[in-house]
Scaffold this motif. Structure first.
Motif, PDB file in Angstrom:
ATOM      1  N   ALA A  22       0.852  -1.202   0.000  1.00 22.22           N
ATOM      2  CA  ALA A  22       0.000   0.000   0.000  1.00 22.22           C
ATOM      3  C   ALA A  22       0.883   1.245   0.000  1.00 22.22           C
ATOM      4  O   ALA A  22       1.934   1.271   0.650  1.00 22.22           O
ATOM      5  CB  ALA A  22      -0.904  -0.003   1.225  1.00 22.22           C
ATOM      6  N   LYS A  23       0.452   2.260  -0.736  1.00 22.13           N
ATOM      7  CA  LYS A  23       1.234   3.505  -0.762  1.00 22.13           C
ATOM      8  C   LYS A  23       1.120   4.198   0.589  1.00 22.13           C
ATOM      9  O   LYS A  23       0.017   4.333   1.131  1.00 22.13           O
ATOM     10  CB  LYS A  23       0.675   4.412  -1.855  1.00 22.13           C
ATOM     11  CG  LYS A  23       1.444   5.700  -2.037  1.00 22.13           C
ATOM     12  CD  LYS A  23       0.852   6.518  -3.198  1.00 22.13           C
ATOM     13  CE  LYS A  23       1.654   7.763  -3.510  1.00 22.13           C
ATOM     14  NZ  LYS A  23       1.526   8.797  -2.481  1.00 22.13           N
ATOM     15  N   PRO A  24       2.254   4.598   1.181  1.00 24.73           N
ATOM     16  CA  PRO A  24       2.186   5.275   2.485  1.00 24.73           C
ATOM     17  C   PRO A  24       1.341   6.539   2.409  1.00 24.73           C
ATOM     18  O   PRO A  24       1.230   7.163   1.351  1.00 24.73           O
ATOM     19  CB  PRO A  24       3.643   5.636   2.776  1.00 24.73           C
ATOM     20  CG  PRO A  24       4.458   4.739   1.916  1.00 24.73           C
ATOM     21  CD  PRO A  24       3.633   4.456   0.695  1.00 24.73           C
ATOM     22  N   LEU A  25       0.753   6.892   3.521  1.00 22.68           N
ATOM     23  CA  LEU A  25      -0.033   8.130   3.582  1.00 22.68           C
ATOM     24  C   LEU A  25       0.909   9.303   3.844  1.00 22.68           C
ATOM     25  O   LEU A  25       2.062   9.116   4.241  1.00 22.68           O
ATOM     26  CB  LEU A  25      -1.058   8.039   4.705  1.00 22.68           C
ATOM     27  CG  LEU A  25      -2.123   6.949   4.562  1.00 22.68           C
ATOM     28  CD1 LEU A  25      -2.952   6.849   5.839  1.00 22.68           C
ATOM     29  CD2 LEU A  25      -3.015   7.231   3.349  1.00 22.68           C
ATOM     30  N   THR A  88       6.681   0.634   5.711  1.00 21.56           N
ATOM     31  CA  THR A  88       5.965  -0.220   6.649  1.00 21.56           C
ATOM     32  C   THR A  88       6.780  -0.390   7.927  1.00 21.56           C
ATOM     33  O   THR A  88       7.976  -0.690   7.859  1.00 21.56           O
ATOM     34  CB  THR A  88       5.707  -1.605   6.028  1.00 21.56           C
ATOM     35  OG1 THR A  88       4.972  -1.415   4.835  1.00 21.56           O
ATOM     36  CG2 THR A  88       4.910  -2.492   6.985  1.00 21.56           C
ATOM     37  N   ALA A  89       6.109  -0.176   9.056  1.00 19.23           N
ATOM     38  CA  ALA A  89       6.771  -0.362  10.342  1.00 19.23           C
ATOM     39  C   ALA A  89       6.268  -1.656  10.975  1.00 19.23           C
ATOM     40  O   ALA A  89       5.080  -1.963  10.927  1.00 19.23           O
ATOM     41  CB  ALA A  89       6.483   0.818  11.260  1.00 19.23           C
ATOM     42  N   LEU A  90       7.208  -2.407  11.560  1.00 14.32           N
ATOM     43  CA  LEU A  90       6.868  -3.642  12.255  1.00 14.32           C
ATOM     44  C   LEU A  90       7.127  -3.412  13.745  1.00 14.32           C
ATOM     45  O   LEU A  90       8.257  -3.097  14.140  1.00 14.32           O
ATOM     46  CB  LEU A  90       7.755  -4.781  11.730  1.00 14.32           C
ATOM     47  CG  LEU A  90       7.735  -6.109  12.476  1.00 14.32           C
ATOM     48  CD1 LEU A  90       6.354  -6.755  12.416  1.00 14.32           C
ATOM     49  CD2 LEU A  90       8.785  -7.064  11.874  1.00 14.32           C
ATOM     50  N   HIS A  91       6.077  -3.534  14.556  1.00 13.20           N
ATOM     51  CA  HIS A  91       6.217  -3.236  15.987  1.00 13.20           C
ATOM     52  C   HIS A  91       6.088  -4.512  16.813  1.00 13.20           C
ATOM     53  O   HIS A  91       5.145  -5.271  16.627  1.00 13.20           O
ATOM     54  CB  HIS A  91       5.113  -2.283  16.470  1.00 13.20           C
ATOM     55  CG  HIS A  91       4.967  -1.035  15.661  1.00 13.20           C
ATOM     56  ND1 HIS A  91       5.430   0.188  16.073  1.00 13.20           N
ATOM     57  CD2 HIS A  91       4.391  -0.802  14.441  1.00 13.20           C
ATOM     58  CE1 HIS A  91       5.140   1.117  15.170  1.00 13.20           C
ATOM     59  NE2 HIS A  91       4.511   0.529  14.165  1.00 13.20           N
ATOM     60  N   ASN A 113       3.226   5.880   7.957  1.00 14.80           N
ATOM     61  CA  ASN A 113       3.576   4.489   7.679  1.00 14.80           C
ATOM     62  C   ASN A 113       2.384   3.546   7.715  1.00 14.80           C
ATOM     63  O   ASN A 113       1.386   3.803   8.390  1.00 14.80           O
ATOM     64  CB  ASN A 113       4.581   3.981   8.721  1.00 14.80           C
ATOM     65  CG  ASN A 113       5.924   4.645   8.582  1.00 14.80           C
ATOM     66  OD1 ASN A 113       6.500   4.686   7.499  1.00 14.80           O
ATOM     67  ND2 ASN A 113       6.435   5.192   9.681  1.00 14.80           N
ATOM     68  N   SER A 114       2.537   2.413   7.018  1.00 15.23           N
ATOM     69  CA  SER A 114       1.661   1.269   7.227  1.00 15.23           C
ATOM     70  C   SER A 114       2.271   0.496   8.390  1.00 15.23           C
ATOM     71  O   SER A 114       3.477   0.551   8.608  1.00 15.23           O
ATOM     72  CB  SER A 114       1.642   0.381   5.998  1.00 15.23           C
ATOM     73  OG  SER A 114       1.219   1.147   4.897  1.00 15.23           O
ATOM     74  N   ASN A 115       1.422  -0.231   9.130  1.00 16.42           N
ATOM     75  CA  ASN A 115       1.941  -0.835  10.355  1.00 16.42           C
ATOM     76  C   ASN A 115       1.511  -2.276  10.564  1.00 16.42           C
ATOM     77  O   ASN A 115       0.342  -2.615  10.374  1.00 16.42           O
ATOM     78  CB  ASN A 115       1.480  -0.014  11.569  1.00 16.42           C
ATOM     79  CG  ASN A 115       2.075   1.377  11.568  1.00 16.42           C
ATOM     80  OD1 ASN A 115       3.235   1.556  11.919  1.00 16.42           O
ATOM     81  ND2 ASN A 115       1.297   2.358  11.122  1.00 16.42           N
ATOM     82  N   ILE A 116       2.479  -3.086  10.996  1.00 15.06           N
ATOM     83  CA  ILE A 116       2.192  -4.448  11.415  1.00 15.06           C
ATOM     84  C   ILE A 116       2.547  -4.515  12.897  1.00 15.06           C
ATOM     85  O   ILE A 116       3.684  -4.216  13.283  1.00 15.06           O
ATOM     86  CB  ILE A 116       3.035  -5.464  10.624  1.00 15.06           C
ATOM     87  CG1 ILE A 116       2.743  -5.319   9.127  1.00 15.06           C
ATOM     88  CG2 ILE A 116       2.775  -6.882  11.110  1.00 15.06           C
ATOM     89  CD1 ILE A 116       3.781  -5.985   8.254  1.00 15.06           C
ATOM     90  N   SER A 146      -6.702  -0.467   5.790  1.00 14.55           N
ATOM     91  CA  SER A 146      -5.991  -1.258   4.778  1.00 14.55           C
ATOM     92  C   SER A 146      -4.476  -1.186   4.966  1.00 14.55           C
ATOM     93  O   SER A 146      -3.722  -1.853   4.267  1.00 14.55           O
ATOM     94  CB  SER A 146      -6.369  -0.777   3.380  1.00 14.55           C
ATOM     95  OG  SER A 146      -6.011   0.590   3.256  1.00 14.55           O
ATOM     96  N   ARG A 147      -4.026  -0.364   5.881  1.00 10.73           N
ATOM     97  CA  ARG A 147      -2.583  -0.237   6.127  1.00 10.73           C
ATOM     98  C   ARG A 147      -2.200  -0.749   7.510  1.00 10.73           C
ATOM     99  O   ARG A 147      -1.170  -0.378   8.065  1.00 10.73           O
ATOM    100  CB  ARG A 147      -2.167   1.236   5.978  1.00 10.73           C
ATOM    101  CG  ARG A 147      -2.166   1.712   4.538  1.00 10.73           C
ATOM    102  CD  ARG A 147      -1.975   3.221   4.457  1.00 10.73           C
ATOM    103  NE  ARG A 147      -1.874   3.659   3.060  1.00 10.73           N
ATOM    104  CZ  ARG A 147      -2.906   3.839   2.256  1.00 10.73           C
ATOM    105  NH1 ARG A 147      -4.123   3.632   2.701  1.00 10.73           N
ATOM    106  NH2 ARG A 147      -2.719   4.227   1.006  1.00 10.73           N
TER     107      ARG A 147
END
Lengths: 402, 357
Positions: A22-25, A88-91, A113-116, A146-147
């Protein structure tokens, strides 16, 4: 692999893939802002959240006014520069400071960022309430939804590696062992990492100021100290565990007397959640530490335990069990604290010092210790700058255009 | 030898207070860490009542090596049972303390077992006793109770399967005799009873007696109460009586055996107090709290007064209908583990990591 969000997931790798692509916001995207405000509102108006002051504090942090404040300060810092999300950030969230994963996520989301989010699978009411508010909110905000992936899995290296290879920034909140274990799993070459390992925190009280405080000020101190020292069962990294007293011996003694007596009655009235296991653990920890030469005495009371020391080492810091165990050190002046500080020491909360005294002290510190100096009562307040990092800045990247 | 269940409360309290005070004093002199704990917490070594005797949390023996003897005199080290990765208690014994434990156990089991050594079945494997210098709680229990039996037969094979053939031969050899069966509560249930049920094997053990201990934690998860346990085993194996006991590796020898009325009793060598879970203040008869165990036996290590993490209730003293004197009580289980609430614990990664390495 269990997903809390998205609701339905046929193939988890596909879900992850769709978030990554997904394109970052843009930073401070309007939909992100209104999503966060909706969570804030949901928490503040629902009575079931009242029992958990940390959730209420989170809701306040997410209010419109505070978000605008953050945005202003961000805009000021970014200036004319082109600052964008990293991707994308992974936390990795800690299992038990229930709200930390939200703070980490929110700042990353504000950056665009999109986040997991990998959260703990352990069932806890606070976490479930929080997730309920979040999931309800996500349903109304498709751009955010969606992110975002909120999931849990029995730890295994393959899954962690799969996710690590695909994120642009990895954020680890956890114990030293956790940080080491996750760090041994490689990231994509272009990715970066923020790690928040075990820390230790302390309070410093000036004896004269404690003695001279009028009733109003003194009662405020007690209440503030209670919030700092007893929420999260004293197990947050910024919960004060070492209490340093400065001043002349005699006045320290009277100040301690005034302070602990009043705190004890305050606790009689306000402390609701006692854990028998923690009571036993405090006694065990106090006794086992009593064998150290640096320990002068150990006083175990139902409401709290006091362990007086003339020196503090890493061992005492690491064996501290929380639950209302206070290590106490008496010193002539604030500056005398410097040689006792360890790299692990994070938040210093204070009572009775001027800004210039604190500045002088901070300048004197020669090691990695001390990332925050705040008044007693604000030790647990989460800030965008944590462990020395400006999180928003680390969650973004700058494009140079000349 | 003093009779274990005959002294009444008044006489017993005087006797115990004397013995326990002299132990506090002894350990204070001989064990530096213990001395530091007493001194730094502002306590004294002379107590005016049993309630005032200093007590150590039992898990302290997991964190520290505590002993009151010269290291050269260490004769055996007992360790608590713990799952892999967990810290275990280490209890240092010299010959004198080990002998006193055996003697006390023999005397306090006599009212149940009589003086004659019975043919014995141990519901465990021989393996547990491999190392003679260091013993697990299981090993220590088996060794202690072996003194009561003749030619013990171990009913479990190395892989925990039942040696049904060996058992049949043993039972034929001892047809009509009273037998002593011994084992650990959960292991008996899982490896012996449930296997017998599965295979449809019924035994008729006549007036034989089963002694078991080791805790109810796992059985509680399966909702098996003491009553269900007794009833199930009796209907499957037909033994005359079943007695549970409460005891721990930190105080071997002075165990608390269950009487004919289903109560755990304090023998003359030991006492229990119930303390409030939060304030640790002593509670009256009938109220539930943390169990503190006191024993006159521990001389080689400062374990004569210990605060456990078990919850229990004292139901009375000297007036149990079974006729035994002493306090009688029941154990309700363990207090829930401290919930670690802190940044320092991420999703049990640490624990998993341990298992993998």
């Amino acid at each position: 692999m269990k997903f809390f969000w998205p609701n339905q997931s046929k193939n988890w790798k596909e879900t992850i893939e769709s978030i990554i692509t997904a394109k970052p916001l843009s930073p401070f995207h309007p939909e992100v802002l209104s999503f966060l405000q909706s969570i804030s509102k949901a928490i503040l108006k629902d009575h079931s959240y009242r029992r958990y002051p940390e959730l209420v504090a989170l809701a306040y942090w997410l209010r419109k006014a505070h978000l605008s404040e953050m945005q202003e300060s961000y805009v000021k810092k970014a200036g004319e520069r082109m600052v964008l999300a990293r991707g994308t950030a992974l936390h990795f969230a800690p299992s038990n400071v229930d709200t930390i994963f939200v703070y980490s996520w929110v700042l990353s989301m504000l950056a665009g960022n999109s986040n997991i989010l990998r959260i703990s699978g352990r069932k806890q009411e606070q976490t479930e309430l929080l997730l309920r508010a979040i999931i309800n909110g996500l349903e109304d905000y498709p751009e955010v939804a969606s992110r975002t992936a909120i999931l849990t899995y029995e730890h295994n290296n393959e899954t962690t590696q799969y996710l690590s290879e695909r994120c642009h920034i990895r954020v680890i909140w956890g114990g030293d062992e956790t940080v080491k274990a996750i760090r041994s799993i490689p990231l994509a070459p272009l990715a970066t990492e923020l790690a928040f390992p075990d820390r230790f925190s302390l309070s410093v009280l000036e004896a004269g100021a404690v003695l001279n405080a009028d009733d109003h000020e003194f009662n405020g101190l007690i209440k503030n100290f209670y919030n700092d020292g007893f929420w999260f069962a004293q197990m947050a990294c910024s919960s004060p565990r070492l209490i340093v007293w400065t001043g002349e011996e005699k006045s320290i003694e009277s100040a301690q007397d005034r302070f602990w007596t009043q705190l004890n009655s305050y606790l009689d009235e306000h402390l609701e959640e006692y854990s028998p296991a923690l009571q036993v653990q405090k006694l065990t920890t106090g006794y086992s530490l009593s064998d150290k030469e640096s320990v002068v005495n150990f006083l175990h009371l139902p409401n709290f335990s006091r362990l007086k020391v003339n020196n503090i080492d890493l061992d005492i810091r690491e064996r501290h069990c929380g639950g209302g165990l206070f290590v106490e050190l008496d010193l002539p002046q604030l500056y005398d604290l410097i040689p006792f500080l360890d790299d692990k020491d994070q938040t210093l909360s204070y009572f009775g010092f001027t800004k210039s005294q604190l500045m002088e002290f901070a300048e004197g510190v020669g090691n990695r210790s001390i990332d925050r100096i705040v008044p007693i009562g604000q030790a647990l307040d989460f800030e965008g700058i944590w462990d020395g990092y400006d999180l928003l800045m680390h969650f973004t990247r700058e494009i140079v255009i000349r | 030898m003093i009779e274990p269940f005959e002294m009444d409360c008044k006489e017993k309290q005087t006797y115990l207070l004397n013995e326990l005070n002299s132990l506090t004093n002894f350990h204070y002199k001989q064990c530096k860490p213990y001395r530091n704990m007493i001194d730094k917490s502002g306590q004294t070594t002379v107590a005016g009542s049993i309630e005032e005797i200093p007590y150590l949390p039992v898990q302290l023996f997991k964190l520290m090596d505590l002993y009151s003897i010269n290291e050269d005199y260490v004769f055996k080290v007992l360790t608590s049972s713990g799952t892999t990765g967990q810290q275990v208690s280490k209890i240092y014994l010299d010959k004198e303390t080990a002998a006193a434990q055996t003697k006390a156990l023999v005397s306090l089991m006599k009212p149940l077992l009589g003086t004659k050594r019975l043919p014995m079945i141990i519901i465990d494997t021989k393996n547990v006793l491999k190392d003679r210098k260091s013993f697990s709680a299981r090993g220590a229990g088996i060794l202690g109770f072996s003194n009561f039996g003749r030619r013990p037969f171990y009913v479990l094979n190395e892989d925990m399967s039942v040696d049904w053939e060996g058992l049949t031969t043993f039972l034929e050899q001892h047809k009509g005799e009273k037998l002593l069966l011994f084992g650990f509560t959960f292991m008996i249930w899982k490896y012996f009873y449930q296997e017998a049920v599965k295979k449809g094997i019924h035994l008729d053990l006549g007036d034989s007696i089963l002694i078991h201990g080791g805790g109810w934690k796992k059985l509680k998860e399966e909702a098996v109460s003491n009553e269900i346990y007794k009833g199930s085993l009796q209907s499957q194996f037909g033994m005359g009586s079943i007695h549970n006991y409460y005891g721990m590796v930190e105080q071997v020898g002075s165990i608390f055996a269950e009487c004919s009325h289903g109560h755990l009793h304090t023998p003359i060598y030991a006492d229990v107090l119930i303390r409030d879970q939060i304030t640790f203040k002593p509670l009256p008869i009938g109220e539930q709290g943390l169990i503190q165990v006191l024993s006159v036996l521990p001389k080689s290590y400062p374990g004569h007064s210990l605060l456990t993490e078990d919850l229990g209730t004292i139901h009375g003293e000297d007036d149990c209908p079974c006729g035994w004197k002493g306090k009688y009580f029941s154990v309700a289980g363990r207090i829930p583990k401290a919930e670690i609430r802190g940044c320092s614990d991420t999703f049990a990664f640490d624990q998993k990591g341990e298992n993998q390495s």
